[in-house]
Design an enzyme around this catalytic site. Structure first.
Site, PDB file in Angstrom:
ATOM      1  CD  GLU A 108     107.605  34.965  91.385  1.00  0.00           C
ATOM      2  OE1 GLU A 108     108.792  34.704  91.581  1.00  0.00           O
ATOM      3  OE2 GLU A 108     106.936  34.478  90.443  1.00  0.00           O
TER       4      GLU A 108
ATOM      5  NE  ARG B 104     100.011  37.644  79.453  1.00  0.00           N
ATOM      6  CZ  ARG B 104     100.428  37.298  80.683  1.00  0.00           C
ATOM      7  NH1 ARG B 104      99.949  36.242  81.288  1.00  0.00           N
ATOM      8  NH2 ARG B 104     101.326  38.008  81.303  1.00  0.00           N
TER       9      ARG B 104
ATOM     10  CE  LYS C  90     105.904  40.262  87.633  1.00  0.00           C
ATOM     11  NZ  LYS C  90     105.729  39.197  88.612  1.00  0.00           N
TER      12      LYS C  90
HETATM   13  P1  ATP Z   1     105.742  36.092  86.099  1.00  0.00           P
HETATM   14  O1  ATP Z   1     106.240  35.623  84.798  1.00  0.00           O
HETATM   15  O2  ATP Z   1     106.791  36.656  86.978  1.00  0.00           O
HETATM   16  O3  ATP Z   1     104.799  35.157  86.793  1.00  0.00           O
HETATM   17  P2  ATP Z   1     103.377  37.688  85.713  1.00  0.00           P
HETATM   18  O4  ATP Z   1     103.213  38.791  84.715  1.00  0.00           O
HETATM   19  O5  ATP Z   1     102.507  36.496  85.639  1.00  0.00           O
HETATM   20  O6  ATP Z   1     104.903  37.353  85.675  1.00  0.00           O
HETATM   21  P3  ATP Z   1     102.586  37.926  88.452  1.00  0.00           P
HETATM   22  O7  ATP Z   1     103.226  38.724  89.503  1.00  0.00           O
HETATM   23  O8  ATP Z   1     102.576  36.450  88.602  1.00  0.00           O
HETATM   24  O9  ATP Z   1     103.275  38.348  87.117  1.00  0.00           O
HETATM   25  O10 ATP Z   1     101.131  38.473  88.174  1.00  0.00           O
HETATM   26  C1  ATP Z   1     100.183  38.758  89.147  1.00  0.00           C
HETATM   27  C2  ATP Z   1      98.814  38.633  88.568  1.00  0.00           C
HETATM   28  O11 ATP Z   1      98.651  39.515  87.464  1.00  0.00           O
HETATM   29  C3  ATP Z   1      98.558  37.237  88.073  1.00  0.00           C
HETATM   30  O12 ATP Z   1      97.297  36.826  88.541  1.00  0.00           O
HETATM   31  C4  ATP Z   1      98.586  37.355  86.590  1.00  0.00           C
HETATM   32  O13 ATP Z   1      97.731  36.436  85.984  1.00  0.00           O
HETATM   33  C5  ATP Z   1      98.131  38.806  86.369  1.00  0.00           C
HETATM   34  N1  ATP Z   1      98.677  39.326  85.123  1.00  0.00           N
HETATM   35  C6  ATP Z   1      99.969  39.383  84.757  1.00  0.00           C
HETATM   36  N2  ATP Z   1     100.102  39.870  83.515  1.00  0.00           N
HETATM   37  C7  ATP Z   1      98.848  40.154  83.076  1.00  0.00           C
HETATM   38  C8  ATP Z   1      98.307  40.676  81.850  1.00  0.00           C
HETATM   39  N3  ATP Z   1      99.093  41.017  80.829  1.00  0.00           N
HETATM   40  N4  ATP Z   1      96.964  40.828  81.765  1.00  0.00           N
HETATM   41  C9  ATP Z   1      96.177  40.496  82.793  1.00  0.00           C
HETATM   42  N5  ATP Z   1      96.613  39.988  83.951  1.00  0.00           N
HETATM   43  C10 ATP Z   1      97.932  39.814  84.105  1.00  0.00           C
END
Ligand code: ATP
Ligand code: MG
Length: 585
Positions: free
Chosen positions: A61, A292, A302
């Site tokens: 996002e 994750r 974030k």
């Molecule tokens: P938000 O709370 O804004 O959704 P987010 O960290 O999930 O934050 P996204 O932009 O939705 O951010 O993440 C993009 C992709 O990265 C998603 O598929 C998410 O699952 C993956 N991702 C985010 N954080 C991690 C992490 N700590 N480890 C592995 N994958 C991650």
């Protein structure tokens, strides 16, 4: 280095690769209308025609900068596509008009490219599908799978039930489809206020999975979207939008983090309903969850990263101490180091913490292999060789890389006055100290053996210079080099030839492994010593370092010429990582 640690090693198997292997063996995706042949359902301009065997996607996002956790997901999704001759789509999940900005889109593109991945023509935005999503919602209403609910948010919350109690039906649940359809049109036309009603799917208010108790799929938000501007005032919910994006792009394996596990039944429900209505083609994508990345001494949220930046606890999104990819790049971390890290930590469904030292070790390993060696004196004190002629200068030769003789040697000028590290001299040596102290001899690396004769102090008792005599027959690379055995070996640069430069010694941003643990404010765990700026004396060969050139400063660690603050002839260096783990207890 072990076989496994090499970036070129064969990929280690994991549960996701097992799923893909069995899907390929059964022809699940390749034999049933995919791979270029048009399916029975509608296609979208973004629906690919090329015959990739598998398709993954990275769907951030655009509401913040990418961090090290995202790197795990990027390496996983793009890495799988690479190793199975598939494709990985870059997709911006921009369904929330309020928080998204072009700055974030740009920074995400740069970060993924920097990591070394290529989405080719497959770069998409969730907002590309708003028309389709709207039509799909109309279809769900017409087919009895969705309704407009006019309860307040509070009423909806209460009637959703709890983990132990079923939900109760909204009074609007059984309204005629025509009425819902009309309301939905009014919602789209801006006739109703934000929050006054939502479109809900109609599934099962008694489901043990709360996510199936008629989750909302469209809401009213009178906000300007970064791409569709003011065309829409209704926006799809993430849980509704994401499966549709995957299906239209013909993603085969939609890989996400474990918190979406409870959403999978809705993901499948929605796609099946739309396939029944011939809006989407079989076979449908499947969602697969993995754990994750949790990294000690860092925050990967974030919200917290935005707080660190906006409250100026750091100097911007690319502050070298931040776990953003922009920060890691500036710090001197390498894309190859990140790929090695992703491979080494693997993927599983078990939540765990990875120690920050694992990441540092991967960076060290890659730079040990790739970075040329240079000499820097970080805390200089003068060494005066009293028996060396005043105006003499001679060449010594230092290998650029000890394991790669093909990289050659460079000249390091040797003169009567040198800079050495202050802590390489001790007036009264502690036990086991083999470096300079009165009466002791050491080798000046790539130069001569010298014998320490004493030191000069100022009025306050600070040491301002160290004195020694050199043994002319002991020059490195000559037959006499081994004639005298010494235990210490120290580095140096010529006072006449070295140049002073700013060097930033970065350390971990947090002083505790779990910042903010136990409901504490995570800011209280910031490491007050995470940045120290010094003036170092660098060997002359470093003068021409270009931004992002990386070196091992012998005996100190890996350093990069800062990509922002360096100017031609005047590089500034950032310490990426020390030679050894200084945090080990
Ligand atoms: P938000 O709370 O804004 O959704 P987010 O960290 O999930 O934050 P996204 O932009 O939705 O951010 O993440 C993009 C992709 O990265 C998603 O598929 C998410 O699952 C993956 N991702 C985010 N954080 C991690 C992490 N700590 N480890 C592995 N994958 C991650
Ligand atoms: Mg997310």
């Amino acid at each position: 280095m072990s076989e496994k640690s090499k970036t070129t090693a064969a990929p280690v198997s994991n549960f996701i690769r097992n799923i893909i292997d069995s899907d390929l063996a059964s022809g699940k995706y390749t034999n049933r209308g995919w791979g270029g042949k048009p399916g029975p359902a509608k296609t979208h301009a973004n629906t690919p025609a090329d015959p990739a065997k598998i398709r993954t996607r990275f769907p951030p996002e655009p509401n913040g900068y990418l961090h090290i956790g995202h790197a795990k997901s990027i390496c996983l999704n793009f890495g799988l596509a690479q190793s199975y001759a598939g494709a990985c789509h870059m997709r911006f999940d921009d369904t929330n008009p309020e928080k998204e900005e072009q700055e974030y889109v740009d920074s995400i593109i740069h970060a993924v490219q920097w990591l070394g991945f290529d989405w080719r023509e497959n770069i998409f935005f969730a907002s590309d599908y708003f028309d389709f999503m709207y039509e799909a919602a109309q279809y769900l209403i017409q087919s009895g799978h969705a309704y407009v609910d006019e309860q307040t948010a509070e009423q909806m919350r209460v009637s959703r039930g709890t983990l132990t109690e079923p939900g109760t039906a909204s009074p609007w649940r059984e309204r005629p489809a025509a009425e819902s359809l009309q309301r939905f049109t009014e919602m789209r036309d801006g006739k109703h206020a934000d929050g006054s009603m939502v479109l809900r799917s109609k599934i099962d208010m008694a489901s043990p999975n709360i996510n199936l108790r008629d989750p909302a799929i469209y809401r009213i938000r009178k906000a300007t979207h970064h791409r569709t501007r003011d065309k829409w005032c209704v926006y799809p919910m993430y849980a509704y939008a994401h499966p549709i994006e995957d299906a239209l792009e013909r993603i085969t394996h939609s890989i996400c983090t474990l918190e979406f596990e409870d959403q999978r039944p809705f993901y499948d429900w929605l796609l099946l309903r739309l396939a029944e209505g011939s809006l989407l083609a079989q076979p449908l994508p499947q969602q697969i969850e993995f754990a994750r990345l949790n990294l000690t001494y860092a925050v990967l949220s974030k919200r917290k990263l935005i707080q660190l930046v906006t409250e100026k606890h750091v100097e911007g999104w690319d502050d070298p101490r931040l776990p953003t990819l922009a920060g890691a790049r500036r710090r001197g971390y390498t894309p190859q180091g990140f790929r090695l890290f992703a491979e080494r930590i693997g993927v599983s469904r078990a939540d765990s913490w990875i120690d920050y030292s694992v990441l540092e070790e991967c960076m060290r390993e890659h730079m040990n292999e790739s970075a040329e060696r240079r000499i820097a004196v970080l805390d200089p004190v003068k060494l005066i060789i009293d028996n060396y002629p005043k105006d003499q200068q001679e060449d010594c030769f230092a290998p650029n890389h000890p394991q790669k003789p093909e990289l050659g040697k460079r000249t390091v000028p040797f003169t009567r006055e040198l800079w050495i590290e202050r802590d390489d001299f001790a007036e009264t040596p502690p036990k086991g100290f083999f470096r300079l102290f009165p009466g002791n001899s050491v080798r000046l690396r790539y130069g001569y053996v010298v014998k320490c004769t004493g030191c000069d102090k100022d009025a306050q008792g600070n040491i301002v210079a160290v004195h020694c005599d050199y043994l002319p027959e002991t020059k490195s690379g000559t037959p006499g080099a081994d004639s005298v055995k010494v235990k210490g070996n120290i580095h140096w640069v010529s006072v006449a030839q070295a140049f002073a430069a700013e060097v930033r010694l970065y350390d971990r941003l947090f002083k505790l492994p779990h910042p903010g643990a136990g409901d504490k404010d995570f800011l209280l765990d910031l490491n007050p010593d995470s940045q120290k700026t010094i003036t170092a004396q660098l060997e002359v060969a470093l003068k021409d370092a270009k931004p992002e050139d990386r070196f091992q400063f012998e005996r100190h660690g890996y350093f990069v010429a800062d990509r922002v603050d360096s100017t031609p002839g005047a590089p500034k260096f950032n310490r990426a990582v020390t030679l050894r783990d200084s945090w080990k207890t």
